[in-house]
Design an enzyme around this catalytic site. Structure first.
Site, PDB file in Angstrom:
ATOM      1  CG  ASP A  17      -2.322   0.787   1.132  1.00  0.00           C
ATOM      2  OD1 ASP A  17      -2.397   1.528  -0.001  1.00  0.00           O
ATOM      3  OD2 ASP A  17      -2.884   1.241   2.074  1.00  0.00           O
ATOM      4  CG  HIS A  34       0.706   2.185  -9.571  1.00  0.00           C
ATOM      5  ND1 HIS A  34       0.315   1.427  -7.883  1.00  0.00           N
ATOM      6  CD2 HIS A  34      -0.583   2.805  -9.730  1.00  0.00           C
ATOM      7  CE1 HIS A  34      -1.119   2.305  -7.671  1.00  0.00           C
ATOM      8  NE2 HIS A  34      -1.759   2.601  -8.569  1.00  0.00           N
ATOM      9  CG  LEU A 128      11.594 -16.057  -4.008  1.00  0.00           C
ATOM     10  CD1 LEU A 128      10.832 -16.414  -2.107  1.00  0.00           C
ATOM     11  CD2 LEU A 128      12.307 -14.905  -4.189  1.00  0.00           C
TER      12      LEU A 128
HETATM   13  C1  FPP Z   1      -2.432   0.171  -3.310  1.00  0.00           C
HETATM   14  O1  FPP Z   1      -1.557   0.992  -3.376  1.00  0.00           O
HETATM   15  C2  FPP Z   1      -1.196  -0.380  -4.533  1.00  0.00           C
HETATM   16  C3  FPP Z   1      -1.727  -1.217  -5.624  1.00  0.00           C
HETATM   17  C4  FPP Z   1      -3.407  -1.179  -5.656  1.00  0.00           C
HETATM   18  C5  FPP Z   1      -0.997  -1.759  -6.366  1.00  0.00           C
HETATM   19  C6  FPP Z   1      -0.034  -2.719  -6.385  1.00  0.00           C
HETATM   20  C7  FPP Z   1       0.736  -2.584  -7.356  1.00  0.00           C
HETATM   21  C8  FPP Z   1       2.134  -2.403  -7.363  1.00  0.00           C
HETATM   22  C9  FPP Z   1       2.923  -3.117  -6.562  1.00  0.00           C
HETATM   23  C10 FPP Z   1       2.739  -2.068  -8.666  1.00  0.00           C
HETATM   24  C11 FPP Z   1       2.370  -3.377 -10.007  1.00  0.00           C
HETATM   25  C12 FPP Z   1       3.299  -3.409 -10.333  1.00  0.00           C
HETATM   26  C13 FPP Z   1       3.655  -5.068 -11.057  1.00  0.00           C
HETATM   27  C14 FPP Z   1       3.940  -6.194 -10.939  1.00  0.00           C
HETATM   28  C15 FPP Z   1       1.929  -5.739 -10.585  1.00  0.00           C
HETATM   29  P1  FPP Z   1      -2.480   2.277  -3.468  1.00  0.00           P
HETATM   30  O2  FPP Z   1      -2.460   2.985  -4.644  1.00  0.00           O
HETATM   31  O3  FPP Z   1      -3.461   2.242  -2.460  1.00  0.00           O
HETATM   32  O4  FPP Z   1      -2.112   3.388  -2.926  1.00  0.00           O
HETATM   33  P2  FPP Z   1      -2.752   4.735  -1.962  1.00  0.00           P
HETATM   34  O5  FPP Z   1      -2.977   4.098  -1.006  1.00  0.00           O
HETATM   35  O6  FPP Z   1      -1.121   5.490  -1.350  1.00  0.00           O
HETATM   36  O7  FPP Z   1      -3.475   5.820  -3.391  1.00  0.00           O
END
Ligand code: FPP
Length: 241
Positions: A17, A34, A128
């Protein structure tokens, strides 16, 4: 089940997150957040290999994330495709196995073909396992598992009176046969499970950190492991029982 102390967790689940907040704090777009999040996954794989960890499950896209703007959804899936395209050789040469957990419904044929190829190519790797939870939600998983189990029982003419055991249901979960989650990490200061691996995390230790996911690195992982090592896990029993 015996209690265990000071061992590395076999299965770590991560709710990644804070990509959006990280981007906003730097005046960048959410998709750049992201992208930085994808780089943090890369670092996590390196650290996990170095530490000899076995299973990592990553919450990359939830069944609820479809509510986000279509441009953001596209940027996450594009990043996943790019991640696989650019890192599959490295993943393979390092002995990492890729898995997908989640519903295949609604995922594009391009995304499915990339994750299927990555899973197929790496299926024999043993160092892994990195399990990408994509279009994943625990409630949907459990309901789907239950329906599949009932269909299978009907096909085999098993009496509907026969009670369903947890062991039987588990075989139909997306994550089967991965072990249950020992340590669940959530970044960015939130303290929720958000429909992630609810069944599998029944006895998981929960580690919350304020670090935003794109900033999460080796030091943070080691901090989580060291905290885990200080926990006493009793699985509902007594410490010395
Ligand atoms: C949460 O942060 C993150 C997600 C919903 C998506 C996770 C995605 C990645 C880590 C990158 C994607 C890459 C791959 C390789 C799958 P948020 O957007 O909810 O953050 P915020 O709460 O600060 O808005």
């Amino acid at each position: 089940m015996a209690s265990s102390k000071k061992e590395n967790p076999r299965h770590i689940a991560v709710i990644m997150d804070g990509n959006g907040r990280w981007a906003t704090s730097k005046g960048l777009s959410r998709s750049e957040g992201h992208r930085a999040g994808a780089d943090a996954i890369d670092r996590l794989m390196d650290s996990s290999l170095a530490l000899g960890l076995e299973y990592i499950s990553l919450y990359a896209f939830s069944t609820e994330n479809w509510k986000r703007p279509v441009t953001e959804i596209r940027s996450i899936f594009n990043l996943l495709v790019e991640f696989i395209d650019s890192r599959l050789d490295k993943i393979q040469s390092r002995g990492i196995r890729i898995l997908h957990s989640g519903s295949r419904k609604k995922l594009s044929s391009l995304v499915l073909s990339k994750i299927d190829r990555a899973a197929d190519l790496t299926r024999k790797n043993k160092k892994l396992t990195v399990n990408f939870c994509l279009n994943y939600g625990s409630q949907e998983e459990i309901l789907t598992a239950f329906s599949k189990l009932m269909e299978e029982r009907k096909r085999k003419s098993v009496s509907p009176q026969k009670a369903v055991s947890g062991k039987e249901l588990e075989k139909y979960l997306y994550t089967y046969p991965l072990p249950s989650v020992d340590l669940l990490i959530r970044t960015a200061g939130e303290r929720r499970l958000s429909n992630f691996l609810l069944w599998q995390s029944a006895y998981a230790e929960l580690f919350f950190t304020d670090t935003l996911w794109p900033d999460f690195g080796d030091k943070d992982l080691k901090e989580a492991l060291s905290w885990f090592g200080r926990r006493t896990r009793k699985f509902g029993g007594l410490e010395n029982g």
